[in-house]
Design an enzyme around this catalytic site. Structure first.
Site, PDB file in Angstrom:
ATOM      1  N   HIS A 158      -4.666   3.465   0.164  1.00  0.00           N
ATOM      2  CA  HIS A 158      -4.492   2.006   0.222  1.00  0.00           C
ATOM      3  C   HIS A 158      -3.655   1.688   1.447  1.00  0.00           C
ATOM      4  O   HIS A 158      -2.627   2.306   1.664  1.00  0.00           O
ATOM      5  CB  HIS A 158      -3.749   1.496  -1.013  1.00  0.00           C
TER       6      HIS A 158
ATOM      7  N   SER B  26      -1.657   6.061  -2.745  1.00  0.00           N
ATOM      8  CA  SER B  26      -1.229   4.718  -2.366  1.00  0.00           C
ATOM      9  C   SER B  26       0.207   4.799  -1.826  1.00  0.00           C
ATOM     10  O   SER B  26       0.459   5.578  -0.919  1.00  0.00           O
ATOM     11  CB  SER B  26      -1.366   3.794  -3.578  1.00  0.00           C
TER      12      SER B  26
ATOM     13  N   ASP C  41      -5.357   2.189  -9.752  1.00  0.00           N
ATOM     14  CA  ASP C  41      -6.637   2.502  -9.108  1.00  0.00           C
ATOM     15  C   ASP C  41      -6.811   4.023  -9.072  1.00  0.00           C
ATOM     16  O   ASP C  41      -5.857   4.755  -8.823  1.00  0.00           O
ATOM     17  CB  ASP C  41      -6.647   1.920  -7.688  1.00  0.00           C
TER      18      ASP C  41
END
Lengths: 280, 200
Positions: free
Chosen positions: B43, B16, B136
């Site tokens: 992401h 991310s 996540d």
């Protein structure tokens, strides 16, 4: 059957068969990975451990099935999703649509309606809405009801406005809804030309004489075999020289339609059906 | 460290915040005889679609592709998740996309890729979590280990943002710490390099 994966796959097959026999919905040709996630989501929500425990539920509890059907069709959707596609539609397709006295458009899998209203706005701005009939179909009746209401979360309107601008919007996005409480209700003139209808791509027949079919991010949930079947049906629903738009991460590459369509915009997956002269 | 003779069939990477640089470093160190497919969930904002592919192409000697629906996974190829779509692996080792609800507030979600990939590749999957500011991927990485696969996590001190590595280490340790290596980015690059077939 000696490992967990095989047992789980067997449970999924039984569960899907139960649904098919009891309610007539056939999910057996769905792509398995997403399907399994959705089934596991329902399992968690209902506090169960094994997929096979869903079988008695689905057989004897209609409310449970409705919940599952809803899980199966909840997707992320937004107004003017992929704005550049709508821009390309304006630039490359609208002029061709203008040559017809009447226009039929089919939104396949319209879900809660964001894309249909986006289309209605575009057609309105291009002066085409009054001579167009838009068919918006989905197999989820709950989604259709929401689509028909046309009320969307107010806090999303700022993003939608940006997308509307990127999509080549020629007016002010705020003209198209009225804000009430925390909802934005789409203006009723947008709705006048839209027919919302229940339609199941897997078991129902296609439509006829369509000038444009929008089927974005519906095929990604199907296996190749079902994708091909549905694409063939969509191809048959179009007029000669009619337009087909699929999701920009989807493809006609492995489908029988590849040879029957020309790309209008290859990157954004916008196609036009070729003219075929029938011999005799 | 796992047995160097352990064979992997695929690598999945979740990253991310700070990902552009971390992925660049890993890509730069992949040898040209690297054969495994690498699937990446980064992401990203919805509008940045092709950007990451172009960014990595500049630094990678193996092929880099944007993941699209029904595309079958090929050896020696990096697949990058498309913005706004979950990325999954089907039983036949082809890619699937979905626009289901966000998971961990993310679409694409690392957990979604890791779960589905581990169902397909089982013990032959290597999962890697790099820098990032959310949790996540931690559940997905634990799932990979539960299915017999192996986990690498960028060490929190080495990561630009340590939230994701810390969450991943915690989740995997709770399942099977023996299947986890916490390594610097440079060490992860070496680990990957050594997965390439040795020249005779």
């Amino acid at each position: 059957m000696n490992n967990l994966k095989e047992i789980e796959n067997f449970e999924i097959d039984c569960f899907l068969q139960a649904i098919h026999l009891r309610f007539g919905y056939d999910f057996s040709d769905y792509a398995k990975a997403s399907l399994k996630r959705r089934i596991q989501y329902r399992l968690q929500q209902d506090g169960l451990n094994h997929i096979s425990e869903l079988i008695p539920r689905v057989l004897h509890d209609e409310a449970f099935f409705k919940r599952f059907l809803n899980d199966m069709s909840i997707t992320v959707t937004e107004m003017f999703r992929t704005p550049l596609m709508f821009k390309s539609l304006r630039e490359n397709i609208v002029d061709k649509l203008k040559t017809y006295p009447r226009i039929n458009i089919w939104h396949v899998g319209c879900a809660t309606g964001e894309e249909v209203y986006s289309m209605a706005i575009l057609l309105h701005e291009e002066g085409l809405l009054e001579k167009t009939r838009i068919y918006a179909t989905d197999y989820n009746r709950h989604s259709l009801e929401l689509a028909q209401k046309g009320i969307f979360a107010l806090q999303r309107m700022k993003n939608y406005n940006q997308a509307y601008q990127l999509a080549g919007g020629s007016s002010s996005f705020t003209d198209y809804y009225s804000a009430k409480y925390d909802g934005a209700k789409m203006k009723s003139f947008l709705k006048k030309r839209i027919t919302f209808a229940h339609h199941n791509l897997i078991s129902d027949q296609g439509f006829a004489q369509m000038h444009l079919i929008m089927c974005r991010n519906v095929l990604i949930y199907f296996n190749q075999q079902l994708q091909n079947r549905v694409l063939t049906m969509l191809g048959q629903s179009l007029l000669q020289r009619g337009f087909l738009i699929i999701g920009d991460k989807e493809s006609l590459e492995f489908s029988p339609l590849l040879d029957e369509f020309d790309a209008i915009d290859a990157k954004l997956k916008m196609f036009q059906k070729r003219l075929v002269f029938n011999a005799g | 460290m796992p047995d160097k003779n352990t064979l992997f069939d695929a690598v999945v990477i979740g990253v991310s915040a700070g990902g552009l640089n971390a992925l660049k470093v890993l890509c730069q160190h992949l040898p040209k005889n690297f054969l495994l497919p690498i699937l990446i969930v980064q992401h990203q904002l919805q509008t940045e679609d092709d950007f990451l592919v172009q960014h990595l192409e500049k630094h990678c000697v193996i092929k880099v592709k944007l993941a699209v629906s029904t595309q079958c996974i090929e050896a020696a190829t990096v697949y990058v998740s498309a913005a706004g779509y979950h990325l999954l692996v089907e039983e036949d080792k082809c890619l699937a996309l979905s626009v289901d609800s966000p998971v961990n507030y993310s679409i694409p979600s690392i957990d979604v890729l890791f779960d589905s990939a581990s169902d397909v590749y089982g013990q032959y999957l290597l999962g890697i979590i790099l820098t990032g500011g959310s949790a996540d991927g931690s559940r997905g990485l634990a799932h990979i280990v539960e299915r017999g696969g192996h986990a690498l996590v960028q060490s929190p001190e080495d990561a630009d943002v340590d939230v994701m590595p810390i969450a991943a280490i915690k989740a995997v340790t709770a399942v099977n710490a023996a299947k986890l290596n916490v390594l610097s980015l440079a060490e992860i690059a070496i680990f990957l390099k050594e997965l390439a077939p040795h020249e005779r």
